[in-house]
Design a protein around this motif. Structure first.
Motif, PDB file in Angstrom:
ATOM      1  N   UNK A  86      -5.207  -9.855   4.063  1.00 38.28           N
ATOM      2  CA  UNK A  86      -4.936  -8.564   4.693  1.00 38.28           C
ATOM      3  C   UNK A  86      -6.130  -8.154   5.552  1.00 38.28           C
ATOM      4  N   UNK A  99      -6.956  -4.987   7.438  1.00 38.58           N
ATOM      5  CA  UNK A  99      -6.513  -3.618   7.652  1.00 38.58           C
ATOM      6  C   UNK A  99      -7.033  -3.106   8.981  1.00 38.58           C
ATOM      7  N   UNK A 128     -13.762   5.567   1.745  1.00 41.55           N
ATOM      8  CA  UNK A 128     -14.234   4.776   2.899  1.00 41.55           C
ATOM      9  C   UNK A 128     -13.501   3.451   3.068  1.00 41.55           C
ATOM     10  N   UNK A 129     -12.538   3.171   2.213  1.00 41.97           N
ATOM     11  CA  UNK A 129     -11.737   1.963   2.402  1.00 41.97           C
ATOM     12  C   UNK A 129     -12.142   0.792   1.519  1.00 41.97           C
ATOM     13  N   UNK A 130     -13.237   0.928   0.767  1.00 44.03           N
ATOM     14  CA  UNK A 130     -13.663  -0.162  -0.119  1.00 44.03           C
ATOM     15  C   UNK A 130     -12.557  -0.498  -1.128  1.00 44.03           C
ATOM     16  N   UNK A 151      -6.118   2.390  -6.998  1.00 46.27           N
ATOM     17  CA  UNK A 151      -6.990   1.917  -5.923  1.00 46.27           C
ATOM     18  C   UNK A 151      -6.959   2.904  -4.764  1.00 46.27           C
ATOM     19  N   UNK A 152      -5.762   3.317  -4.387  1.00 45.44           N
ATOM     20  CA  UNK A 152      -5.636   4.248  -3.271  1.00 45.44           C
ATOM     21  C   UNK A 152      -4.684   5.363  -3.675  1.00 45.44           C
ATOM     22  N   UNK A 187      -0.867 -11.214  -4.822  1.00 47.31           N
ATOM     23  CA  UNK A 187      -1.946 -10.825  -3.907  1.00 47.31           C
ATOM     24  C   UNK A 187      -2.829 -12.020  -3.554  1.00 47.31           C
ATOM     25  N   UNK A 230     -16.499   1.235   5.445  1.00 41.87           N
ATOM     26  CA  UNK A 230     -17.290   0.913   4.257  1.00 41.87           C
ATOM     27  C   UNK A 230     -18.788   0.968   4.553  1.00 41.87           C
ATOM     28  N   UNK A 264      -9.398   0.244  -0.931  1.00 42.70           N
ATOM     29  CA  UNK A 264      -8.179  -0.240  -0.276  1.00 42.70           C
ATOM     30  C   UNK A 264      -8.293  -1.740  -0.032  1.00 42.70           C
ATOM     31  N   UNK A 265      -9.483  -2.162   0.384  1.00 45.90           N
ATOM     32  CA  UNK A 265      -9.666  -3.591   0.608  1.00 45.90           C
ATOM     33  C   UNK A 265      -9.540  -4.363  -0.701  1.00 45.90           C
ATOM     34  N   UNK A 266     -10.177  -3.855  -1.752  1.00 48.62           N
ATOM     35  CA  UNK A 266     -10.094  -4.545  -3.049  1.00 48.62           C
ATOM     36  C   UNK A 266      -8.657  -4.571  -3.561  1.00 48.62           C
ATOM     37  N   UNK A 267      -7.906  -3.508  -3.271  1.00 43.32           N
ATOM     38  CA  UNK A 267      -6.518  -3.440  -3.734  1.00 43.32           C
ATOM     39  C   UNK A 267      -5.681  -4.571  -3.156  1.00 43.32           C
ATOM     40  N   UNK A 268      -6.099  -5.088  -2.009  1.00 42.61           N
ATOM     41  CA  UNK A 268      -5.350  -6.170  -1.384  1.00 42.61           C
ATOM     42  C   UNK A 268      -5.781  -7.552  -1.851  1.00 42.61           C
ATOM     43  N   UNK A 269      -6.727  -7.602  -2.779  1.00 39.24           N
ATOM     44  CA  UNK A 269      -7.198  -8.891  -3.303  1.00 39.24           C
ATOM     45  C   UNK A 269      -6.723  -9.047  -4.749  1.00 39.24           C
ATOM     46  N   UNK A 270      -6.776 -10.269  -5.264  1.00 37.03           N
ATOM     47  CA  UNK A 270      -6.365 -10.450  -6.674  1.00 37.03           C
ATOM     48  C   UNK A 270      -7.444 -10.067  -7.677  1.00 37.03           C
ATOM     49  N   UNK A 271      -8.179  -8.981  -7.419  1.00 38.84           N
ATOM     50  CA  UNK A 271      -9.188  -8.504  -8.382  1.00 38.84           C
ATOM     51  C   UNK A 271      -8.508  -7.598  -9.408  1.00 38.84           C
ATOM     52  N   UNK A 305       0.803  -1.221   0.000  1.00 40.40           N
ATOM     53  CA  UNK A 305       0.000   0.000   0.000  1.00 40.40           C
ATOM     54  C   UNK A 305       0.837   1.274   0.000  1.00 40.40           C
ATOM     55  N   UNK A 321      -1.181  -9.710  -9.293  1.00 42.61           N
ATOM     56  CA  UNK A 321      -2.384 -10.383  -8.798  1.00 42.61           C
ATOM     57  C   UNK A 321      -2.068 -11.756  -8.218  1.00 42.61           C
ATOM     58  N   UNK A 351     -10.564 -15.442  -5.275  1.00 38.88           N
ATOM     59  CA  UNK A 351      -9.372 -16.236  -4.984  1.00 38.88           C
ATOM     60  C   UNK A 351      -9.424 -17.589  -5.683  1.00 38.88           C
TER      61      UNK A 351
END
Lengths: 317, 289
Positions: free
Chosen positions: A87, A89, B111-113, B284-285, A82, A94, B115-122, A59, A79, A111
């Protein structure tokens, strides 16, 4: 920086530094986390814990030094990389317009080899809330959803950034048993927490960060050195409280009792807890920093503008 | 809490073919986004129902002024409702994409949505496809509702020529696609989620006033028409007028014709601009410097 990792190191950090303008949030931090290990990163607010963990999660970009996470530089993790991370946080805000189950099912679909959705919901103790919208949950329950989202992808490496904030004591106990299960599966875990009993309970090793520097690192029952763990004998004699540090507390009590010819008043033998050791470490660091500022004068560049971790939005400034 | 099932196998499962995966996740995201959209009361009101509501107000408010485009003897012409329908259709397309996504994504960044997605393999593109799918579906539902209300409640005559509906289909698809990608692109402007509506709504509102949505385009000064013609909304509205207004109204247009070729070119250009800007500026962020 490609070859810094030890063969079994899941995370390797060497001389990591992060600057925000003139403020040095991190200076020369180095450590390794081995496969299957639970590693706690401890430190006061604003010490650099979250900066460190967010650099490892990809990040934030580091200012200098080297970092390797699962064999990849986190600044260029793709990806595939990741998909091997989980994670959790620090709490987010949200909207939460979906149900717990819908949210978990959706993230599971991202995943390649996810856990079962219902099994994961049950594992964080939310089975009876599965069909509730996330926005209708309490703070502690939302935090459990965060934990569930962190583990749904069956991560090799799990980041837990203050995971139990807002948990009631029972939820914390449940969370601890969940972490023990994840460890038993072989998950490597990097944990930050303000609860020292939690760190002692869950982690194999710990590091203490204060003022952006690593001030101690070691096994959870060795950190701070043997000297810091020497037991204390305390008693009251003639109205004043006495404390004696001794490696042979039983002998001290025996001779004390013989000398007084009676039962010593308010006697206790006290073995310093991780919390005591941690507080000593942080206090020493603060005193050293204060001495340094006195020596440098008030314009020292290490003077920190705020006592809190830089938050995400603020960090863009 | 109950026990977790033990890990199936420590071996890693690869993510699989990237294009197929990106598309598959894009479709999943679209389903997720549509569900979330209809659970947000403010989104439904300000972007979904707003054009329908305005249409109703305009049709009723101006009905006393009689028909538009009447013959010298006062006969013929079209109702105020029929006259406003194409403008409201264009406004709906703009709101569903630019305003809805611009505000929505800025909020998600705040709101962090994200940021959360950024940490996934999307993949980022799957996220875009999800948003575009949401805009497409809500845009179709919105226009369908608008047209049905125009016909049923206000008796607006709808075109019967299939060629008109074909024009409607391509103007809508091109318009909604352009509007969606521009919404993604513009979401970078607000610095914080709280300021998102304050930054984006005025842009959208001014564009509507100068592009012939609320005010008849040809009554604007020529220089303002020229400014509006740089942006896609004026052309989108013109395309919609070509569908819903009688052929005789073409002579009242700037240039004296519907100019559908130019409509297509301008919308396409903005579509490409939107795709390029979204793809290359989206993060993403906000990473620190």
């Amino acid at each position: 920086m490609n070859n810094i990792a030890l063969p079994d190191a899941v995370v390797s950090v060497r001389d990591l530094a992060k600057r925000y303008g003139a403020f040095e949030a991190l200076r020369g931090v180095s450590f390794d986390i081995h496969r299957g290990e639970t590693f706690a990163l401890l430190g006061p607010n604003g010490a650099g814990k979250s900066t460190t963990i967010e650099i490892l999660e990809g990040y934030r970009d580091r200012s200098s030094g080297a970092a390797s996470v699962l064999g990849t530089d986190p600044q260029s993790g793709g990806l595939e990389w990741k998909s091997r991370l989980g994670i959790v946080l620090q709490s987010t805000g949200e909207q939460g317009d979906v149900t717990v189950r819908d949210q978990l099912a959706h993230f599971a679909s991202l995943y390649p080899n996810p856990r079962g959705v219902d099994e994961t919901i049950a594992a964080v103790g939310l089975a009876d809330k599965a069909r509730t919208r996330i926005r209708a949950l309490s703070g502690g329950q939302r935090r459990r959803v965060d934990v569930a989202l962190g583990i749904i992808g069956r991560p090799e490496l799990l980041f837990l950034d203050e995971p139990t904030t807002g948990f009631d004591p029972e939820a914390r106990q449940q969370f601890w048993s969940l972490v023990h299960q994840l460890k038993a599966e072989g998950t490597t875990i990097l944990l930050t927490t303000h609860y020292l009993d939690e760190a002692a309970q869950l982690s194999d090793r710990a590091a203490v960060i204060a003022g952006g520097e690593l001030v101690a690192i070691g096994a959870i029952d060795e950190i701070g050195g043997a000297e810091a763990r020497v037991p204390l004998v305390r008693w009251t004699e003639g109205g004043t409280r006495h404390t004696e540090r001794t490696r042979t507390p039983a002998g001290t009590v025996a001779s004390l009792s013989a000398r007084l010819g009676a039962e010593p008043t308010d006697l206790e033998i006290y073995r310093p807890s991780l919390e005591d050791i941690y507080l000593d470490l942080v206090r020493e660091n603060a005193e050293a920093a204060a001495a340094e500022i006195d020596a440098d004068g008030p314009t020292s560049p290490t003077t920190r503008p705020s006592a809190t971790d830089p938050i995400t939005e603020g960090a863009s400034a | 809490m109950t026990a977790l099932a033990p890990a199936a196998s420590p071996a890693r499962t690869p993510l699989g073919s990237s294009i197929a995966r990106t598309l598959r996740l894009g479709v999943l995201r679209a389903g997720y986004e549509i569900r979330v959209y209809f659970r947000q009361a403010d989104a439904i009101f300000f972007t979904f129902l707003f054009p329908v509501l305005l249409f109703g107000i305009f049709s009723v408010a101006f009905s006393g002024q009689g028909n538009i485009g009447t013959a010298p003897d006062g006969s013929g012409g079209i109702s105020q409702g029929a006259y406003y329908l194409p403008g409201m259709a264009a406004a709906g397309i703009l709101l569903s994409g630019v305003q809805n996504l611009g505000v929505d994504i800025a909020n998600e960044r705040s709101d962090g949505t994200l940021k959360r997605l950024a940490g996934t393999p999307l993949p980022v593109v799957s996220y875009f496809l999800g948003k575009m799918g949401q805009v497409l579906v809500t845009g179709i539902l919105q226009l369908a509702l608008l047209i049905v209300i125009a016909r049923v409640a206000f008796g607006v005559e709808l075109p019967t020529d299939p060629a008109k509906w074909l024009t409607f289909a391509w103007v809508f698809l091109l318009g909604i696609g352009t509007s969606a990608v521009l919404g993604i692109a513009i979401s970078r402007l607000p610095r914080r989620g709280k300021s998102a509506t304050a930054v984006i709504i005025p842009i959208v509102l001014v564009l509507q006033f100068i592009s012939g949505v609320y005010l008849s385009f040809t009554m604007l000064p020529v220089w303002l028409q020229d400014v509006a013609n740089v942006f896609p909304l004026a052309w989108l509205a013109k395309g919609m007028r070509s569908v819903f207004l009688p052929e005789s109204f073409a002579s009242a247009e700037a240039g004296g014709a519907w100019q559908l070729g130019t409509v297509a070119v301008v919308l396409l250009l903005w579509l490409v601009v939107g795709i390029v800007v979204s793809r290359f500026t989206f993060r993403w962020i906000r990473k620190d410097s």
